[in-house]
Design a protein around this motif. Structure first.
Motif, short mmCIF file in Angstrom:
data_model
loop_
_atom_site.label_atom_id
_atom_site.label_comp_id
_atom_site.label_asym_id
_atom_site.label_seq_id
_atom_site.Cartn_x
_atom_site.Cartn_y
_atom_site.Cartn_z
N HIS A 115 42.79 -5.38 53.72
CA HIS A 115 43.17 -4.44 54.77
C HIS A 115 42.89 -3.00 54.33
O HIS A 115 42.47 -2.16 55.12
CB HIS A 115 44.65 -4.63 55.10
CG HIS A 115 45.12 -3.85 56.28
ND1 HIS A 115 46.44 -3.78 56.65
CD2 HIS A 115 44.46 -3.09 57.19
CE1 HIS A 115 46.56 -3.02 57.72
NE2 HIS A 115 45.38 -2.60 58.06
N ARG A 116 43.12 -2.69 53.05
CA ARG A 116 42.93 -1.32 52.56
C ARG A 116 41.47 -0.87 52.62
O ARG A 116 41.19 0.33 52.53
CB ARG A 116 43.43 -1.21 51.11
CG ARG A 116 42.63 -2.05 50.12
CD ARG A 116 43.07 -1.82 48.68
NE ARG A 116 44.42 -2.28 48.43
CZ ARG A 116 45.00 -2.24 47.22
NH1 ARG A 116 44.33 -1.78 46.17
NH2 ARG A 116 46.23 -2.67 47.06
N HIS A 171 45.65 -9.78 54.56
CA HIS A 171 46.87 -8.96 54.52
C HIS A 171 47.95 -9.68 53.72
O HIS A 171 47.85 -10.88 53.46
CB HIS A 171 47.42 -8.74 55.93
CG HIS A 171 46.45 -8.19 56.92
ND1 HIS A 171 46.43 -6.87 57.29
CD2 HIS A 171 45.47 -8.79 57.65
CE1 HIS A 171 45.48 -6.67 58.19
NE2 HIS A 171 44.88 -7.83 58.43
N HIS A 172 49.01 -8.94 53.38
CA HIS A 172 50.29 -9.56 53.05
C HIS A 172 51.32 -9.00 54.00
O HIS A 172 51.17 -7.90 54.53
CB HIS A 172 50.67 -9.37 51.58
CG HIS A 172 50.94 -7.95 51.16
ND1 HIS A 172 51.58 -7.62 50.00
CD2 HIS A 172 50.63 -6.75 51.74
CE1 HIS A 172 51.69 -6.30 49.88
NE2 HIS A 172 51.10 -5.76 50.92
N THR A 173 52.37 -9.75 54.28
CA THR A 173 53.33 -9.36 55.30
C THR A 173 54.43 -8.44 54.77
O THR A 173 55.27 -7.99 55.54
CB THR A 173 53.99 -10.60 55.93
OG1 THR A 173 54.64 -11.36 54.91
CG2 THR A 173 52.95 -11.46 56.64
N SER A 216 48.15 0.24 51.28
CA SER A 216 48.02 -0.50 50.02
C SER A 216 47.86 -2.00 50.27
O SER A 216 47.64 -2.77 49.34
CB SER A 216 49.26 -0.26 49.16
OG SER A 216 50.43 -0.74 49.82
N CYS A 217 47.97 -2.43 51.51
CA CYS A 217 47.84 -3.85 51.88
C CYS A 217 46.44 -4.35 51.51
O CYS A 217 45.46 -3.61 51.70
CB CYS A 217 48.08 -3.99 53.38
SG CYS A 217 47.99 -5.66 54.03
N PRO A 218 46.29 -5.51 50.93
CA PRO A 218 47.26 -6.61 50.79
C PRO A 218 48.02 -6.62 49.47
O PRO A 218 48.42 -7.68 49.00
CB PRO A 218 46.36 -7.84 50.91
CG PRO A 218 45.10 -7.42 50.24
CD PRO A 218 44.92 -5.97 50.57
N GLY A 219 48.22 -5.48 48.84
CA GLY A 219 48.86 -5.42 47.55
C GLY A 219 47.84 -5.54 46.43
O GLY A 219 46.81 -6.21 46.57
N ASN A 220 48.10 -4.87 45.30
CA ASN A 220 47.14 -4.84 44.21
C ASN A 220 46.82 -6.23 43.66
O ASN A 220 45.66 -6.55 43.36
CB ASN A 220 47.66 -3.95 43.08
CG ASN A 220 47.65 -2.48 43.46
OD1 ASN A 220 46.93 -2.07 44.37
ND2 ASN A 220 48.46 -1.68 42.79
N ALA A 221 47.86 -7.08 43.52
CA ALA A 221 47.63 -8.39 42.93
C ALA A 221 46.76 -9.26 43.83
O ALA A 221 45.82 -9.91 43.37
CB ALA A 221 48.97 -9.08 42.65
#
Length: 589
Positions: free
Chosen positions: A333-334, A197-199, A340-345
């Motif tokens: 997570h997605r 994940h990202h927070t 969209s977690c953990p973000g595209n990058a």
């Protein structure tokens, strides 16, 4: 942080109890004082507060804050910015929807939290004007966290410099978890995969700030979302520091609230920051890889390949309950939930995390020891000797001989050692515990140079002992029968009095008895002539037992009190006995 200016002005901690726990050792940190507790406040924002440009005016928070989120009908359609009173505004930040996190049964009703790092005022901007009031939830971490965070960061850097293999983990005590205690005891499942994940918090923070960010997220998850504890099992910052998340043991399959529908089958690692467009740092990637190279094999799962799990459903789950879902062992997570977690990058960096973890896994496995404990009876009788036993082996399967193993029981103030054993040359161990109260049991072994090995906890109930005796088998009707009873381990007990009518025994009285007394004597009036049966019923944590019945005849005036044959060939005589059942649990040590 939302702005560099706010970052540099944060005051996060003073004089806290600090100690960095690692996967293989505990790093002592000087200075132990009670940590200041984080504080929560709220601010209601009416729909009318949104003016031109669908934004509010300047909103003053009730007190200075470090983290905030919004609870309302559509928090995901909002953006916010913050500032110190009279200072420059931060950039606008979109609020993420928190519903895809949470226990399997439900997600969050509030947005993801946003770390601001010390602000007094805010503005909200809506994609479309809200139809109902919003409530902004603030968390003030407090000045005590900065010193605590700096100490934890320093200890983590020292441990990283001196240790290969698994990364050191900063324990809950080091980041202030003692001030945000879980609502209830942890639950345990299995770990067959890991979610990254990202927070969705700011990327501009220093290594000394990370402990305060974790503390703020924990406070928000527990109190604003109403969860038992912080949702993630682990959190990693951009400097490679790893933090223990949800309580219950970093080496245990603790069920978190990080991936709705998959919590009972996975572990969750969140990188502090927002990584939609900004990749995670090399230090963060390395720490996550090292962590998962240790964590997954610890539970018998490889770090590469795929696994099929069953979805537990949920409003934000991509799959209905019961659907078989194929996941990478290290997934984003997605992959399981609609997010969209953990973000595209960061999602694009997952193959690199898998590659690094696979390269590290053999050495990580070598440092792991596995401790087993065989099955235990569900509810042994009071005073019975419980005999836990198991085997201690290294990651390569070789036995660990001559190692102390502690058998522990969960008490009201934590785990208490109730027995000790030493492994033999085959790594086998056996212990004995006199069982007098139900509770949870585990075994623990601290092998030098390896992470502490702890078995999954096992709930063991208690079967109480119930005995009932009478000195006579015949009494005069209208007089009283004297009974002697013995109770061991019971939490509740009653005396059942039945009288034979029409060939069946029918209850005539149900009398409470003092369950907390091991022995007692009671006089029971038997007013009418007839054959009576008396039974002592005892209970402990859901396990109920009955004593052997005492059968007594109440005779009319003038009849003999000598024992005589009863219908069916029996003889009314003094009765005594004990019976035992199984099942049920209660807390205690």
């Amino acid at each position: 942080m939302l702005s560099a200016a706010l970052t540099r002005r944060r005051a996060l901690a003073a004089g806290a109890a600090v100690g960095a726990a690692t996967l293989s050792t505990r790093v002592p940190v000087a200075g132990a004082r009670a940590a200041a507790r984080p504080r929560g406040t709220t601010l209601d924002v009416a729909p009318a507060a949104f003016g031109p440009g669908r934004r509010t005016g300047v909103l003053a928070a009730p007190r200075r804050f470090d983290l905030l989120g919004v609870r309302g009908a559509a928090p995901a359609g909002l953006e916010l910015r913050v500032r110190e009173r009279g200072g420059a505004w931060s950039r606008w930040v979109a609020l993420g929807h928190g519903a895809h996190h949470g226990p399997d049964a439900r997600g969050a009703l509030a947005s993801d939290p946003v770390w601001t790092g010390g602000a007094d005022e805010l503005q909200l901007r809506a994609r479309r004007p809200p139809r109902s009031a919003l409530r902004v939830h603030f968390v003030t971490v407090g000045a005590a966290a900065r010193v605590r965070g700096a100490r934890a960061a320093a200890s983590s850097r020292r441990a990283q410099a001196s240790q290969g293999g698994p990364p050191p983990v900063i324990g809950r005590a080091a980041w202030g978890g003692g001030s945000v205690k879980p609502r209830a005891a942890p639950s345990y499942g299995s770990v067959v995969a890991a979610f990254v994940h990202h927070t969705v918090t700011a990327n501009d923070y220093g290594p000394e700030d990370s402990a305060g960010i974790v503390l703020g997220i924990a406070k928000y998850h527990r109190d604003t979302n109403g969860w038992n504890d912080i949702g993630y099992n682990f959190l990693v910052d951009q400097y490679g520091q790893v933090f223990e998340g949800r309580a219950g043991g970093i080496d245990q399959p603790v069920i978190g609230a990080q991936a709705q529908g998959y919590n009972a089958q996975s572990t969750g690692v969140a990188i502090l920051g927002t990584h939609g467009a900004v990749p995670a740092s090399p230090a963060a990637l390395e720490a996550v890889a090292r962590l998962l190279a240790w964590k997954l094999p610890l539970h018998g799962a490889p770090v590469e390949g795929q696994v099929v799990v069953e979805s537990a459903g949920g409003s934000q789950n991509r799959y209905a309950a019961g659907t078989p879902v194929t996941l990478e062992r290290i997934s984003g997570h997605r992959d399981g939930d609609s997010t969209s977690c953990p973000g595209n990058a960061l999602y694009a960096q997952l193959p690199e995390i898998r590659r690094r973890a696979a390269a590290l896994a053999p050495s990580a496995i070598a440092s792991v020891v596995r401790l087993s404990m065989g099955p235990l009876p569900g509810a042994p009788a009071y005073g019975e000797t419980l005999r836990p036993a198991g085997v201690l082996r290294r990651g390569d399967g070789s036995p660990v001989a001559g190692q102390a193993v502690l058998v522990q029981k969960r008490g009201s103030k934590g785990w208490v050692t109730v027995a000790r054993a030493t492994t033999d040359r085959d790594g086998a161990w056996r212990a004995g515990v006199t069982w007098r109260k139900s509770g949870r049991v585990r075994a623990r072994a601290a092998v030098q140079g390896s992470p502490v090995a702890v078995t999954p906890t096992v709930a063991v109930g208690l079967t109480p002992v119930a005995e009932l005796r009478s000195a006579t088998g015949r009494v005069r009707a209208g007089s009283s029968l004297t009974l002697d009873a013995r109770l061991l381990g019971a939490t509740d007990a009653v005396l059942l009095v039945e009288r034979e009518t029409g060939g069946r025994f029918r209850r005539v009285a149900k009398l409470p008895v003092p369950a907390r007394r091991s022995r007692w004597r009671r006089r029971v009036p038997l007013r009418r002539p007839g054959l009576y049966r008396l039974v002592l019923r005892a209970e402990a944590g859901g396990v109920a037992v009955r004593s052997a019945p005492v059968v007594v005849r109440a005779v009319r005036a003038g009849a003999s009190l000598e024992a005589a044959p009863e219908p069916g060939g029996g003889v009314a005589a003094p009765g005594a006995g004990t019976t035992a059942g199984s099942g049920g649990t209660a807390a205690g040590a």
